[in-house]
Each structure stands twice: as structure tokens, then as C-alpha cells.
Design a protein around this motif. Structure first.
Motif, PDB file in Angstrom:
ATOM      1  N   CYS A   1      94.498  18.887  54.007  1.00 32.71           N
ATOM      2  CA  CYS A   1      93.966  19.516  52.791  1.00 32.71           C
ATOM      3  C   CYS A   1      92.896  19.080  52.097  1.00 32.71           C
ATOM      4  CB  CYS A   1      95.304  19.984  52.137  1.00 32.71           C
ATOM      5  SG  CYS A   1      95.106  21.044  50.756  1.00 32.71           S
TER       6      CYS A   1
ATOM      7  N   THR B   1      89.370  17.867  47.197  1.00 29.40           N
ATOM      8  CA  THR B   1      88.621  16.932  46.362  1.00 29.40           C
ATOM      9  C   THR B   1      87.402  16.391  47.027  1.00 29.40           C
ATOM     10  OG1 THR B   1      90.746  16.401  45.698  1.00 29.40           O
ATOM     11  CG2 THR B   1      88.950  14.711  44.975  1.00 29.40           C
TER      12      THR B   1
ATOM     13  N   ALA C   1      83.965  15.725  42.337  1.00 32.98           N
ATOM     14  CA  ALA C   1      84.953  16.776  41.658  1.00 32.98           C
ATOM     15  C   ALA C   1      86.404  16.772  42.055  1.00 32.98           C
ATOM     16  CB  ALA C   1      84.104  18.082  41.962  1.00 32.98           C
TER      17      ALA C   1
ATOM     18  N   SER D   1      89.532  16.637  39.506  1.00 31.16           N
ATOM     19  CA  SER D   1      90.046  17.680  38.386  1.00 31.16           C
ATOM     20  C   SER D   1      89.517  19.059  38.334  1.00 31.16           C
ATOM     21  CB  SER D   1      90.360  16.969  37.163  1.00 31.16           C
ATOM     22  OG  SER D   1      90.853  15.630  37.224  1.00 31.16           O
TER      23      SER D   1
ATOM     24  N   LYS E   1      94.840   1.918  50.021  1.00 35.65           N
ATOM     25  CA  LYS E   1      95.396   2.440  49.101  1.00 35.65           C
ATOM     26  C   LYS E   1      96.081   1.251  48.623  1.00 35.65           C
ATOM     27  CE  LYS E   1      97.705   5.922  50.760  1.00 35.65           C
ATOM     28  NZ  LYS E   1      97.256   5.993  52.230  1.00 35.65           N
TER      29      LYS E   1
ATOM     30  N   GLY F   1      96.891  16.935  40.741  1.00 34.63           N
ATOM     31  CA  GLY F   1      96.491  17.077  39.450  1.00 34.63           C
ATOM     32  C   GLY F   1      96.875  16.176  38.603  1.00 34.63           C
ATOM     33  N   THR F   2      96.463  15.422  37.898  1.00 35.55           N
ATOM     34  CA  THR F   2      96.702  14.370  36.806  1.00 35.55           C
ATOM     35  C   THR F   2      97.380  14.929  35.677  1.00 35.55           C
ATOM     36  OG1 THR F   2      94.747  14.726  35.413  1.00 35.55           O
ATOM     37  CG2 THR F   2      94.550  12.999  37.362  1.00 35.55           C
TER      38      THR F   2
ATOM     39  N   GLU G   1      97.297  14.597  32.725  1.00 33.93           N
ATOM     40  CA  GLU G   1      96.146  15.099  31.557  1.00 33.93           C
ATOM     41  C   GLU G   1      95.730  16.378  31.948  1.00 33.93           C
ATOM     42  OE1 GLU G   1      95.369  12.161  33.305  1.00 33.93           O
ATOM     43  OE2 GLU G   1      96.110  10.831  31.703  1.00 33.93           O
TER      44      GLU G   1
HETATM   45  C1  FAD Z   1      96.253   8.675  47.615  1.00 37.01           C
HETATM   46  C2  FAD Z   1      95.720   9.945  47.260  1.00 37.01           C
HETATM   47  C3  FAD Z   1      95.680  10.901  48.051  1.00 37.01           C
HETATM   48  C4  FAD Z   1      95.266  12.385  47.742  1.00 37.01           C
HETATM   49  N1  FAD Z   1      95.111  13.355  48.678  1.00 37.01           N
HETATM   50  C5  FAD Z   1      94.552  14.371  48.432  1.00 37.01           C
HETATM   51  C6  FAD Z   1      94.430  15.438  49.535  1.00 37.01           C
HETATM   52  O1  FAD Z   1      95.032  15.285  50.647  1.00 37.01           O
HETATM   53  N2  FAD Z   1      93.576  16.458  49.461  1.00 37.01           N
HETATM   54  C7  FAD Z   1      92.964  16.500  48.252  1.00 37.01           C
HETATM   55  O2  FAD Z   1      91.991  17.529  48.293  1.00 37.01           O
HETATM   56  N3  FAD Z   1      92.919  15.528  47.145  1.00 37.01           N
HETATM   57  C8  FAD Z   1      93.664  14.687  47.374  1.00 37.01           C
HETATM   58  N4  FAD Z   1      93.605  13.533  46.388  1.00 37.01           N
HETATM   59  C9  FAD Z   1      92.738  13.571  45.121  1.00 37.01           C
HETATM   60  C10 FAD Z   1      93.731  13.801  43.929  1.00 37.01           C
HETATM   61  O3  FAD Z   1      94.242  15.021  43.872  1.00 37.01           O
HETATM   62  C11 FAD Z   1      92.653  13.558  42.699  1.00 37.01           C
HETATM   63  O4  FAD Z   1      92.252  12.323  42.639  1.00 37.01           O
HETATM   64  C12 FAD Z   1      93.031  14.189  41.194  1.00 37.01           C
HETATM   65  O5  FAD Z   1      93.172  15.610  41.531  1.00 37.01           O
HETATM   66  C13 FAD Z   1      92.002  13.591  40.414  1.00 37.01           C
HETATM   67  O6  FAD Z   1      90.770  13.791  40.656  1.00 37.01           O
HETATM   68  P1  FAD Z   1      89.603  12.525  40.476  1.00 37.01           P
HETATM   69  O7  FAD Z   1      90.340  11.477  41.255  1.00 37.01           O
HETATM   70  O8  FAD Z   1      88.284  13.171  40.741  1.00 37.01           O
HETATM   71  O9  FAD Z   1      89.724  12.299  38.942  1.00 37.01           O
HETATM   72  P2  FAD Z   1      88.962  12.825  37.865  1.00 37.01           P
HETATM   73  O10 FAD Z   1      88.844  14.463  37.987  1.00 37.01           O
HETATM   74  O11 FAD Z   1      87.370  12.340  37.825  1.00 37.01           O
HETATM   75  O12 FAD Z   1      89.583  12.452  36.594  1.00 37.01           O
HETATM   76  C14 FAD Z   1      89.433  11.210  36.005  1.00 37.01           C
HETATM   77  C15 FAD Z   1      90.232  10.906  34.766  1.00 37.01           C
HETATM   78  O13 FAD Z   1      89.592  11.999  33.806  1.00 37.01           O
HETATM   79  C16 FAD Z   1      90.825  13.042  33.324  1.00 37.01           C
HETATM   80  N5  FAD Z   1      90.304  14.203  33.038  1.00 37.01           N
HETATM   81  C17 FAD Z   1      89.862  15.053  33.827  1.00 37.01           C
HETATM   82  N6  FAD Z   1      89.469  16.275  33.432  1.00 37.01           N
HETATM   83  C18 FAD Z   1      90.173  16.139  32.069  1.00 37.01           C
HETATM   84  C19 FAD Z   1      90.365  17.113  30.903  1.00 37.01           C
HETATM   85  N7  FAD Z   1      89.957  18.231  31.054  1.00 37.01           N
HETATM   86  N8  FAD Z   1      90.769  16.552  29.908  1.00 37.01           N
HETATM   87  C20 FAD Z   1      91.735  15.295  29.789  1.00 37.01           C
HETATM   88  N9  FAD Z   1      91.280  14.406  30.992  1.00 37.01           N
HETATM   89  C21 FAD Z   1      90.771  14.694  31.844  1.00 37.01           C
HETATM   90  C22 FAD Z   1      91.786  12.871  34.475  1.00 37.01           C
HETATM   91  O14 FAD Z   1      93.082  13.049  34.090  1.00 37.01           O
HETATM   92  C23 FAD Z   1      91.667  11.244  34.795  1.00 37.01           C
HETATM   93  O15 FAD Z   1      92.306  10.412  34.107  1.00 37.01           O
HETATM   94  C24 FAD Z   1      94.329  12.164  46.716  1.00 37.01           C
HETATM   95  C25 FAD Z   1      94.407  11.275  45.750  1.00 37.01           C
HETATM   96  C26 FAD Z   1      94.908  10.034  46.277  1.00 37.01           C
HETATM   97  C27 FAD Z   1      94.366   9.086  45.215  1.00 37.01           C
END
Ligand code: FAD
Length: 390
Positions: free
Chosen positions: A126, A129, A133, A135, A206, A369-370, A372
Motif C-alpha cells: 500500500c 507515504t 509527505a 502525515s 528497521k 498515522g502518528t 499527534e
Molecule cells: C516500518 C514502517 C512501515 C510503514 N509502512 C507503510 C506502508 O506500508 N505504506 C505507507 O504508505 N506508509 C507506511 N509507513 C509510513 C508511515 O505511515 C509514516 O511514517 C507516518 O504516517 C508518519 O509520516 P512521516 O514519517 O512522513 O512523518 P512526518 O509527517 O514528517 O512527521 C514528523 C513529526 O511531525 C509530527 N507532525 C506532523 N504533522 C503534525 C501536525 N499537524 N501536528 C502535530 N504534529 C505533527 C508527526 O507526528 C511526527 O512526530 C510506514 C512507516 C514505517 C516506519
């Protein structure tokens, strides 16, 4: 107070899941962990045992069993044996790709992909990400441009589970030609089979859940037939929001199962370990820490069980699911941390299940989705309707 969520059918399914885990996963898990990749045969064996694609209707090769409690049993069994990487790989296919295809895929797409996903001969990922981009999905840059009846997809994805082992990916791409932060109707979903121009990049190293592969994906003018568009053009983000309850619920279920499994392993450990002439379990501090943990687990199980029943009834909202995911994943992180502490130095050694559980739990407040973002979603619902009882 007994847990009353499951009936006899779920317990029979649990026996099958446990036997599958013991026979097919346990003997190889350490090797998969070392290779950062599980053997493909785990998928086909799971398919043979009827563990995959439970919600797929019979006409597309499944058993049409959307009751989420069966998926939950599977997660509980993988957590019990500390094989959560397998649960993660199955979660991506069954809780993310599958619901989108079931809800919005054409019959042609369903006929081409679903029977193989049920049998385990097809593995999917899926791809939402991107490096810039995660979150904020409106910031994704992968684009799909029309070329006659086809689309040409170009872009880069990151953190994609099953990205290397997968045969196809459900890809979110920008289809309105815009740049910058897109509007809600700027994105569409495509089911893209591996082929020319579609190449997995780096296998990512990882810290936990290492038996499942996670990778970058590159799309370089990948030609995708119009028939591979999922649903309608411009509806990709809306479809993703619609499927959020299942994606978030799946993580909450895994988090709760992991916390329970860690607690049980820790009780066994502290009953056998002694210091100062006593079992570690007999120190008041240990008993108090475990009392807190057990109480938190039971509260969490109550919340998650209710959410699963609401999901089965079709009434679990994205905000409900955000609350369950936030709560259960934060509990799992904190509980596995405290369980590790009760192991002393052995807790820091990777061959001890608690250290693996701690590393696995750390993902759950980030991925899907984190925390936050969960708080943002819950907080917005309060701000939108401050006086409504939640
Ligand atoms: C092992 C692993 C497997 C994954 N598998 C998949 C997958 O199969 N498919 C896929 O599409 N994705 C996948 N992901 C991605 C995962 O869903 C994202 O890493 C996650 O959604 C966060 O996005 P980012 O890493 O870009 O962090 P960012 O969006 O850059 O966030 C960085 C920090 O800022 C904070 N932040 C961002 N926006 C806000 C806000 N509005 N208010 C407050 N704080 C905020 C976040 O909470 C975080 O603490 C995976 C990630 C990992 C680590």
C-alpha cells in the motif's frame, strides 16, 4: 470479569492460527529476521489454511467472513509468539489494500487480484507515504498523467511494507496536474502490478519487526491501463479516509495483543528470576508495576473489544478509531518499556522476547498515522461540535 468477545468459531480459528504459527513461522522466524524478509511460502501456507482475505466474498475466491474478530485472533496469536512482523505484513494487505478493492474496485480488478490475495499467491503493498509527505498526504508528488486510455505514473514512495516482496501496490497519485498542497479531489488510487518502470529501491533497515520487508518504491513512467484505476478519478483521498477505521483498528488490535503478550512473558520471567534471596516477582515494586500494567491492559482490551464490535456493526467512525489507535499504541509502547525494565539487563538483549516486543511496539505510535495526527483528528471533532457528548 471474563472477556466475552469470542465464540466457539473464533476459538477453532485460533487453533488453526496457532498451529500455523508453530509449524510455518516459528522454525524460520529468526532467519527471516536476519534477512529482513520472510519466505514467500508463508503467504501460500497461510492461504491454504484460510487465514488470508477473510472478508473476500465467495465469488472472488474467499469465504465472505468480514467479522473482524477472526483477524483479531490472528494478531493475538502472532503477538503471543512475538512474530508481529508477520501480522504487520498481513495487516497491510488485509486491512489496507483489500478494503479499498472491496469497496471501490471494479469486478475486473476484483477478479484479477482478489483470488490470488486469498490464496497467498499474490502479495500486495500500500503506497501512500513519500519522502516529502507522510502525515500530510496532500503533499504527495507522485503523479499519474493520462496517455490515451492509459495512465503514466511517475514518483517515489518510501517506508512501503511488502514493497520488495509484493507483486502489486495500491498507489496514491496526484491526477489533477497540480503541485504544492493538493485539494481533496486531486488524488486517485491505482492498483499497479510490478512491471516495466516499477522498481523497488533500498530495503530499509528497521530497528524492529525485521522479518517483514520495508522499502522505497520508484515509478518511472509506469504505464497503467485505465482499468487499473480504483473507483473514480479524484476520489483517492476520500476512499482512504473512508477506510481509516479498519486501518487504525488493526493497529490498535495488534498493540493490545502485544502488550498482553509482553505482560505474560514478564510475569513468567520475574517468577523465575531471583535477587536478594527472593523472586523478583516478590518485590513490592514489581507487583505494583505489574498491577498497573494488567489494569491498563484490561481497560484497553475493553475499549478495543467494543471498537471491534462497533466496526462489525459498521458504526466505528474515523474519530473512534483514532481514539482506539492512540490509546492502545501509546499503552503498548509504555507497557513494553516497563516490562523490559523488569527484565534488567536481559531485557536489553535481543534474544529475549521483551526486547523484540519493545522494538515492535515503538512503530505503532508512528505508522498508520502518528499519535499527534490521532490527537489532531480527535481534537478537531471536539472543536467542530464542542457541546456534543463524545
Ligand atoms: C516500518 C514502517 C512501515 C510503514 N509502512 C507503510 C506502508 O506500508 N505504506 C505507507 O504508505 N506508509 C507506511 N509507513 C509510513 C508511515 O505511515 C509514516 O511514517 C507516518 O504516517 C508518519 O509520516 P512521516 O514519517 O512522513 O512523518 P512526518 O509527517 O514528517 O512527521 C514528523 C513529526 O511531525 C509530527 N507532525 C506532523 N504533522 C503534525 C501536525 N499537524 N501536528 C502535530 N504534529 C505533527 C508527526 O507526528 C511526527 O512526530 C510506514 C512507516 C514505517 C516506519
Amino acid at each position: 470479569m471474563e472477556r466475552t468477545l469470542f465464540d466457539e468459531d473464533h476459538e477453532l480459528f485460533r487453533d488453526i492460527a496457532r498451529e500455523f504459527d508453530e509449524r510455518t513461522v516459528s522454525p524460520h522466524y529468526a532467519e527471516w529476521d536476519r534477512l529482513h524478509m520472510m519466505d514467500r511460502s508463508v503467504w501460500t501456507s497461510a492461504g491454504e489454511q484460510g487465514l488470508l482475505g477473510l472478508a473476500v466474498p465467495e465469488e472472488f475466491g474467499g469465504t465472505g467472513m468480514p467479522d473482524y474478530r477472526f483477524r483479531m485472533v490472528l494478531d493475538e496469536e502472532f503477538a503471543r509468539s512475538n512474530h508481529l512482523a508477520v501480522a504487520l505484513a498481513f495487516h497491510l494487505q488485509d486491512d489496507l489494500v483489500l478494503p479499498h478493492l472491496l469497496a471501490h474496485g471494479s469486478d475486473d480488478l476484483k477478479e484479477r487480484w482478489l483470488p490470488g490475495m486469498v490464496s497467498g499467491e499474490i502479495v500486495t503493498s500500500c503506497a501512500w507515504t513519500e519522502p516529502g509527505a507522510g502525515s500530510d498526504l496532500r503533499g504527495i508528488r507522485t503523479r499519474a498523467v493520462r496517455d490515451g486510455d492509459d495512465w503514466l505514473i511517475t514518483g517515489q514512495k518510501v517506508f512501503i511494507g511488502n514493497g520488495i516482496s509484493g507483486d502489486a501496490s495500491l498507489v496514491l497519485a496526484r491526477t489533477d496536474g497540480s503541485s504544492g498542497r493538493g485539494s481533496s479531489d486531486a488524488f486517485s488510487l491505482f492498483m499497479v502490478g510490478k512491471g516495466e518502470g516499477y522498481s523497488p529501491g533500498r530495503q530499509l533497515d528497521k530497528m524492529g519487526l525485521r522479518a517483514s520487508d520495508t522499502a522505497e518504491l520508484f515509478f518511472d513512467d509506469v504505464r497503467v491501463p485505465g482499468a487499473d484505476l480504483v473507483g473514480e478519478v479524484g476520489q483517492g483521498l476520500r476512499y482512504s479516509l473512508e477506510q481509516l477505521p479498519q486501518a487504525r483498528l488493526g493497529i490498535a488490535v495488534a498493540a493490545t495483543a502485544l502488550a498482553r503478550a509482553s505482560y505474560e512473558q514478564t510475569v513468567r520471567y520475574v517468577s523465575e528470576r531471583s535477587a536478594f534471596g527472593e523472586r523478583v516477582l516478590d518485590f513490592q515494586n514489581t507487583r505494583h508495576v505489574l498491577a498497573d500494567i494488567l489494569t491498563e491492559i484490561r481497560v484497553t482490551e475493553g475499549f478495543v473489544d467494543r471498537a471491534v464490535l462497533a466496526f462489525n456493526a459498521g458504526s466505528l467512525t474515523p474519530v473512534d478509531a483514532a481514539q482506539v489507535k492512540l490509546w492502545a499504541s501509546e499503552r503498548a509502547t509504555s507497557i513494553t518499556d516497563r516490562c523490559l525494565q523488569l527484565h534488567g539487563g536481559y531485557g536489553y538483549i535481543l534474544e529475549y522476547p521483551v526486547s523484540q516486543a519493545f522494538l515492535a511496539a515503538r512503530l505503532l505510535t508512528i505508522f498508520g498515522g502518528t499519535s499527534e495526527i490521532m490527537r489532531e483528528s480527535i481534537g478537531r471533532s471536539i472543536a467542530d461540535q464542542p457541546t456534543r457528548r463524545k
